[in-house]
Design an enzyme around this catalytic site. Sequence first.
Site, PDB file in Angstrom:
ATOM      1  N   ASP A  96      -4.827  23.876  29.744  1.00  0.00           N
ATOM      2  CA  ASP A  96      -4.966  25.291  29.441  1.00  0.00           C
ATOM      3  C   ASP A  96      -6.303  25.765  29.992  1.00  0.00           C
ATOM      4  OD1 ASP A  96      -4.587  27.773  28.139  1.00  0.00           O
ATOM      5  OD2 ASP A  96      -3.552  26.748  26.496  1.00  0.00           O
ATOM      6  N   ASP A 191      -4.563  31.168  30.740  1.00  0.00           N
ATOM      7  CA  ASP A 191      -4.575  32.066  29.586  1.00  0.00           C
ATOM      8  C   ASP A 191      -4.758  33.527  30.029  1.00  0.00           C
ATOM      9  OD1 ASP A 191      -4.743  32.128  26.609  1.00  0.00           O
ATOM     10  OD2 ASP A 191      -6.727  32.979  26.997  1.00  0.00           O
ATOM     11  N   GLU A 243      -0.012  33.069  31.667  1.00  0.00           N
ATOM     12  CA  GLU A 243       0.342  33.804  30.460  1.00  0.00           C
ATOM     13  C   GLU A 243       0.056  35.279  30.729  1.00  0.00           C
ATOM     14  OE1 GLU A 243      -0.673  34.132  25.722  1.00  0.00           O
ATOM     15  OE2 GLU A 243      -2.250  34.055  27.208  1.00  0.00           O
ATOM     16  N   HIS A 317       1.949  28.438  20.101  1.00  0.00           N
ATOM     17  CA  HIS A 317       0.909  28.387  19.074  1.00  0.00           C
ATOM     18  C   HIS A 317       0.468  29.763  18.588  1.00  0.00           C
ATOM     19  CE1 HIS A 317      -0.972  29.273  22.812  1.00  0.00           C
ATOM     20  NE2 HIS A 317      -2.086  29.606  22.190  1.00  0.00           N
ATOM     21  N   ASP A 318       0.992  30.835  19.173  1.00  0.00           N
ATOM     22  CA  ASP A 318       0.624  32.192  18.757  1.00  0.00           C
ATOM     23  C   ASP A 318       1.737  32.883  17.979  1.00  0.00           C
ATOM     24  OD1 ASP A 318      -1.868  32.146  20.049  1.00  0.00           O
ATOM     25  OD2 ASP A 318      -1.046  32.913  21.922  1.00  0.00           O
TER      26      ASP A 318
HETATM   27  O1  TEU Z   1      -3.119  34.739  23.785  1.00  0.00           O
HETATM   28  C1  TEU Z   1      -2.994  35.978  24.394  1.00  0.00           C
HETATM   29  C2  TEU Z   1      -2.630  37.098  23.558  1.00  0.00           C
HETATM   30  O2  TEU Z   1      -2.503  38.209  24.043  1.00  0.00           O
HETATM   31  C3  TEU Z   1      -2.531  36.900  22.107  1.00  0.00           C
HETATM   32  O3  TEU Z   1      -3.300  37.902  21.556  1.00  0.00           O
HETATM   33  C4  TEU Z   1      -1.148  36.984  21.591  1.00  0.00           C
HETATM   34  O4  TEU Z   1      -0.481  38.105  22.080  1.00  0.00           O
HETATM   35  C5  TEU Z   1      -1.298  37.092  20.117  1.00  0.00           C
HETATM   36  O5  TEU Z   1      -1.901  35.918  19.682  1.00  0.00           O
HETATM   37  C6  TEU Z   1       0.006  37.265  19.434  1.00  0.00           C
HETATM   38  O6  TEU Z   1      -0.317  37.756  18.170  1.00  0.00           O
HETATM   39  C7  TEU Z   1      -3.911  33.787  24.407  1.00  0.00           C
HETATM   40  C8  TEU Z   1      -3.859  32.497  23.639  1.00  0.00           C
HETATM   41  O7  TEU Z   1      -2.554  31.998  23.675  1.00  0.00           O
HETATM   42  C9  TEU Z   1      -4.354  32.741  22.245  1.00  0.00           C
HETATM   43  O8  TEU Z   1      -4.232  31.620  21.421  1.00  0.00           O
HETATM   44  C10 TEU Z   1      -5.800  33.183  22.359  1.00  0.00           C
HETATM   45  O9  TEU Z   1      -6.282  33.536  21.092  1.00  0.00           O
HETATM   46  C11 TEU Z   1      -5.964  34.358  23.312  1.00  0.00           C
HETATM   47  O10 TEU Z   1      -5.261  34.191  24.530  1.00  0.00           O
HETATM   48  C12 TEU Z   1      -7.413  34.518  23.681  1.00  0.00           C
HETATM   49  O11 TEU Z   1      -7.825  33.481  24.504  1.00  0.00           O
END
Ligand code: TEU
Length: 542
Positions: A96, A191, A243, A317-318
């Site tokens: 990542d 990311d 992403e 994970h989000d």
């Molecule tokens: O997530 C990108 C992102 O836009 C997130 O805000 C996502 O839409 C949100 O978590 C959903 O509620 C990436 C990573 O996957 C995330 O874990 C990080 O916190 C974020 O970037 C910042 O690096």
Amino acid sequence: MTFDKRKVVYQIYPKSFKDTTGKGTGDLRGVIEKLPYLADLGVDMVWLNPFYPSPQRDNGYDVSDYTAINSDFGTMADFEEMIATGKRHNIDFMLDMVFNHCSTDHEWFQKALAGDPYYQDFFIIRDQPTDWRSKFGGSAWSPFGDTGRYYLHLFDETQADLNWRNPNVRAKIFKIVNFWRDKGVKGFRFDVINLIGKDELLADCPVDDGKPAYTDKPIVHDYLRMMNEASFGQDDDFMTVGEMSSTTIENCLLYSAEDRHELSMTFNFHHLKVDYKDGQKWSLIPFDFETLKDLFHTWGEKMSKANGWSALFWNNHDQPRALNRFIDIKNFRNEGATMLAASIHLSRGTPYIYMGEEIGMLDPDFDSMDDYVDVESINAYQIMMEQGKTAEEAFAIIKAKSRDNSRTPMQWDDSANAGFTTGTSWLKVSKSYPDINVKKEKTGKIYPFYKELIRLRKTMPLIAEGSYKAAYKDSQQVYAFERQLDGERLLVVNNFYAQEVTLELEPVYQNGQVLLSNYESDGLGKTITLKPYQTLAILTKG
Ligand code: TEU
């Protein structure tokens, strides 16, 4: 540069996968220990969330050193052993890379704060803030030390956005990518990479918290081409995924076009916003099937026709667990989990499995706000309370929507802490672990089904490479599509509801062969009746 379309990716959140020391957080040796498990499942590539030194304000997405291992996760020697052991199991690793921003603890930001102009140009610092909002709540700008100026942070205030316009920043970033490439890494997940291209002159943008001002700007494509050329584009067998936050099909076609040399594929999140009220995540409504189906069809057909490539996924994970969002889990957890799996693993694109999905893990059913760790959830709770929601209302929303839902420890067996740690877990283990765990599920309904889906993709070019066409477009409860390649056709029908539904079969499929189903097959005829959450794939020639 092409990549192998038969491959399936497994995502590991290292902090919650397997702890080998008893400190309560997972580590790289835990990943090594479980490689035989992943080899048994059949996956080809493991995407690891960030394990670099970080103050962990955003669980590692706030990187303070890009080319080292956070000692909580192990050492560089462990990392090298993990890569080597993976190769013996035919498993490669995807790292990542968080390059939209770095932690304010990173030496670049610290030097900038100390007054070094060379490093100040690594960040986006202005005399006046714009009206953009941070994705984690509040303004996207914070005071830059006591200079009277402001620095941009699209995420937490400890995640300072990097200035990609500066060639010195790009050179450093490309060097980091090559550092990991030299260690034998075969994939990268970038990311929020579609946010890196900010204009030089930044202006207010009252629409959508400012998103149009910095999302999918044409210059992002240039930066990706430069990165590709300077690093992974020099290898034959590399897999990269970007992403993409709030992106469009048009842009994803460009990002993933083979002859443009940007990325192998893209993640988009539109299908995981179908249970947002008016586009707002912090709300509670049932999912909108029509929108979900239309999104899949529009993306599926356009990407197929124009030769783009998507990363396919239900969980990460989000996101809260898809089972809790889309399925009547009280009555049909097995059927729902297998149907969701087939709906993407038989589709066109590269499937991603998020750890625990293959055993049907659920949201953890936490009891209070004290159980949550995630910065986004904690901020959102505060904001909802300030907006006048009661504590109960706000908690119910956090419980359904928090990112911690998917970050709970992997459930290996029914021993204490689900076999994840002998210590105190950093985030509570889900209450479901005595019933839902790897040991039990290996002979259950879900894990073997995932294995079969992965096997089919490896052995059938039709699944790996075939085109995508919408089917039964008007059905109010079935999401179906057809794959085609070299005179072979595969029809995949997925019942998204607990009610039975009958479909008429085209003659060519009436004499087809049932390739896969999550129910015993009744045979094919002029019509077929799908049981609750049934998935059925029918193969035919001609
Ligand atoms: O997530 C990108 C992102 O836009 C997130 O805000 C996502 O839409 C949100 O978590 C959903 O509620 C990436 C990573 O996957 C995330 O874990 C990080 O916190 C974020 O970037 C910042 O690096």
